[in-house]
Scaffold this motif. Structure first.
Motif, PDB file in Angstrom:
ATOM      1  N   ARG A  42      39.195  42.080  26.311  1.00 31.93           N
ATOM      2  CA  ARG A  42      37.854  41.764  25.827  1.00 31.93           C
ATOM      3  C   ARG A  42      37.194  40.692  26.700  1.00 31.93           C
ATOM      4  O   ARG A  42      35.987  40.746  26.965  1.00 31.93           O
ATOM      5  N   ARG A  43      37.967  39.746  27.155  1.00 33.61           N
ATOM      6  CA  ARG A  43      37.407  38.711  28.041  1.00 33.61           C
ATOM      7  C   ARG A  43      37.065  39.303  29.405  1.00 33.61           C
ATOM      8  O   ARG A  43      36.068  38.918  30.031  1.00 33.61           O
ATOM      9  N   ASN A  46      34.200  37.884  21.567  1.00 31.39           N
ATOM     10  CA  ASN A  46      35.601  37.514  21.375  1.00 31.39           C
ATOM     11  C   ASN A  46      35.716  36.419  20.324  1.00 31.39           C
ATOM     12  O   ASN A  46      34.756  35.715  20.023  1.00 31.39           O
ATOM     13  N   ARG A  89      42.983  40.549  23.719  1.00 35.47           N
ATOM     14  CA  ARG A  89      42.073  39.431  23.988  1.00 35.47           C
ATOM     15  C   ARG A  89      41.753  39.359  25.480  1.00 35.47           C
ATOM     16  O   ARG A  89      40.604  39.099  25.862  1.00 35.47           O
ATOM     17  N   ARG A  90      42.750  39.605  26.321  1.00 34.58           N
ATOM     18  CA  ARG A  90      42.522  39.569  27.769  1.00 34.58           C
ATOM     19  C   ARG A  90      41.540  40.670  28.188  1.00 34.58           C
ATOM     20  O   ARG A  90      40.660  40.458  29.030  1.00 34.58           O
ATOM     21  N   ASP A 106      33.797  40.991  29.152  1.00 36.05           N
ATOM     22  CA  ASP A 106      32.763  40.126  28.586  1.00 36.05           C
ATOM     23  C   ASP A 106      32.265  40.635  27.238  1.00 36.05           C
ATOM     24  O   ASP A 106      31.065  40.664  26.950  1.00 36.05           O
TER      25      ASP A 106
END
Length: 430
Positions: free
Chosen positions: A201-202, A208, A198-199, A205
């Motif tokens: 993908r954030r 998500n 998740r980190r 950008d």
């Protein structure tokens, strides 16, 4: 409220993936009620894992083949043939089990290479080649066994199909602590990996998941893993075949998601011609897929033979149908290009829970086949419905809709003349 709305919107866009997981939960709860709690008893959960392990192994290879746009109808016959080969090597020839297992996997690779050559380089459709393979290797199984079963096998090989990791507590504890350690460790590793992905993908950008859904999903999966750990630890601990299956799932998930080979497999199934124009060596990828399928079919045959402690002429019968059903129920697309190893595992568990639950209820094989067939049909129908809903397919009703007629222009008529429509020219604005 906005977080809830965002989560619901995300779930709607991921209806296929979420729906499969929800279906598994509902089926488990249904049979838990119908069987008066027997389904989730520790001993039955262990039996559920052991009895369906070879189908789950086959489903890993099958979903990869289906993603590439092919099918393999011969895996059950190959599994039975490898079981027969193992029986001859170990029982008749006296080979050590640690020599026979790699030899059987090599035979499986050669079988996969044989079929892969005809499919990839000769150009015969996989359906025809593997249908022929189903007959060929079923016949070779009967010839190898001379229509008789071979038994017994050494304890080391039997452990592959029905053995357990050693009990470090010496049998003096309510729970088997090695299983607890492995289960808790796997749960922590899953949480760390989920947060890491998740980190990433954030950071880049990328699309998500909403935080509310991510937290709910991750917490639920972690709790589910801990419950399964408790149930296994309450009986005899961790089956050895579960460790084998876990290693395969992790390895093949990484292969399909993070390797060039995995990307090329999805590309071939998505659009073969575009993949060729992009420089993908489609024949080599297809060949390797069927070699891999042969190895996994050989491993499934060894697990099945070890569990029964017998190589039987009818071994592997129907395995191809269960593995194909697991892949499709798990979200693989009929046209190829879509599917995951995790989805195939969920599909295989759905089939396993259905088999186990209906057996506990005392339903005959006739009703079991009927229900499993309906479940498969509904799963594929749901896949087609979801594609039509999102614009990825053509619904049946849209084929019969009346096509709109382009409007026509009319030129001014002189008095006494009728108005005749004149088709608009390409350069005119309609």
């Amino acid at each position: 409220m906005s977080a809830l709305r965002e989560s619901l919107g995300f779930l709607t866009s991921r209806l296929r993936q979420v729906g499969i997981f929800v279906a598994l939960i509902l089926i488990v709860l249904l049979f838990q009620v119908l069987t008066n709690g027997i389904l989730l008893e520790p001993q039955n959960v262990t039996n559920l894992v052991v009895q369906n392990s070879y189908i789950l192994i086959l489903a890993i290879g099958m979903v990869m083949v289906i993603i590439a746009g092919h099918i393999d109808l011969s895996v059950g016959s190959i599994a039975g043939f490898i079981g027969a080969v193992a029986g001859v090597m170990i029982v008749h020839w006296g080979w050590a089990w640690w020599i026979a297992i790699p030899a059987c996997l090599l035979v499986g690779a050669l079988v996969g290479a044989w079929q892969g050559y005809w499919i990839a380089y000769v150009g015969i459709p996989a359906f025809i080649v593997t249908l022929a393979g189903m007959l060929i290797f079923r016949g070779l199984t009967l010839i190898t066994l001379k229509n008789q079963q071979i038994t017994p096998f050494p304890a080391e090989l039997r452990a592959l199909g029905g053995g357990f990791l050693p009990d470090i507590s010496g049998g003096n504890s309510v729970l088997e602590w090695l299983t607890v350690i492995l289960g808790v460790g796997a749960t922590v590793a899953l949480l760390v990996q989920a947060l890491k992905e998740r980190r990433i993908r954030r950071k880049f950008d990328l699309e998500n998941e909403p935080m509310a859904w991510f937290a709910t999903k991750t917490t639920f999966i972690a709790l589910l893993m801990l419950i399964i750990t408790f149930l296994l630890a309450s009986y005899r601990g961790t089956p050895i075949v579960l460790i084998v299956l876990a290693v395969l799932v992790i390895a093949y998930t990484a292969l399909m998601n993070n390797s060039v080979f995995g990307r090329h497999t999805y590309a071939i199934g998505g659009n073969l011609h575009a993949a060729e124009l992009s420089g993908v060596k489609t024949k080599a990828v297809t060949f390797r897929l069927f070699v891999n399928m042969g190895v996994l079919a050989a491993l499934a045959g060894l697990v099945f033979t070890a569990r029964l402690n017998s190589a039987q002429p009818a071994g592997g019968t129907g395995f191809e149908l269960d593995s194909i059903a697991a892949a499709f129920i798990g979200g693989a697309a009929v046209q190829g290009g879509i599917g995951t190893v995790a989805g195939a595992m969920i599909g295989g568990l759905i089939m396993g829970v259905l088999n186990n639950g209906m057996s506990i209820l005392g339903l005959g094989t006739d009703y079991q086949q009927l229900i499993k067939g309906l479940v498969l049909l509904l799963a594929v129908g749901f896949d087609i419905f979801n594609k039509n809903r999102t614009g990825g397919g053509t619904s049946i009703t849209s084929r019969f809709k009346k096509k709109p007629v382009p409007p026509a222009t009319t030129e001014a008529a002189t008095p006494g003349e009728s108005t005749v429509p004149v088709p608009a020219k390409a350069s005119e604005t309609v």
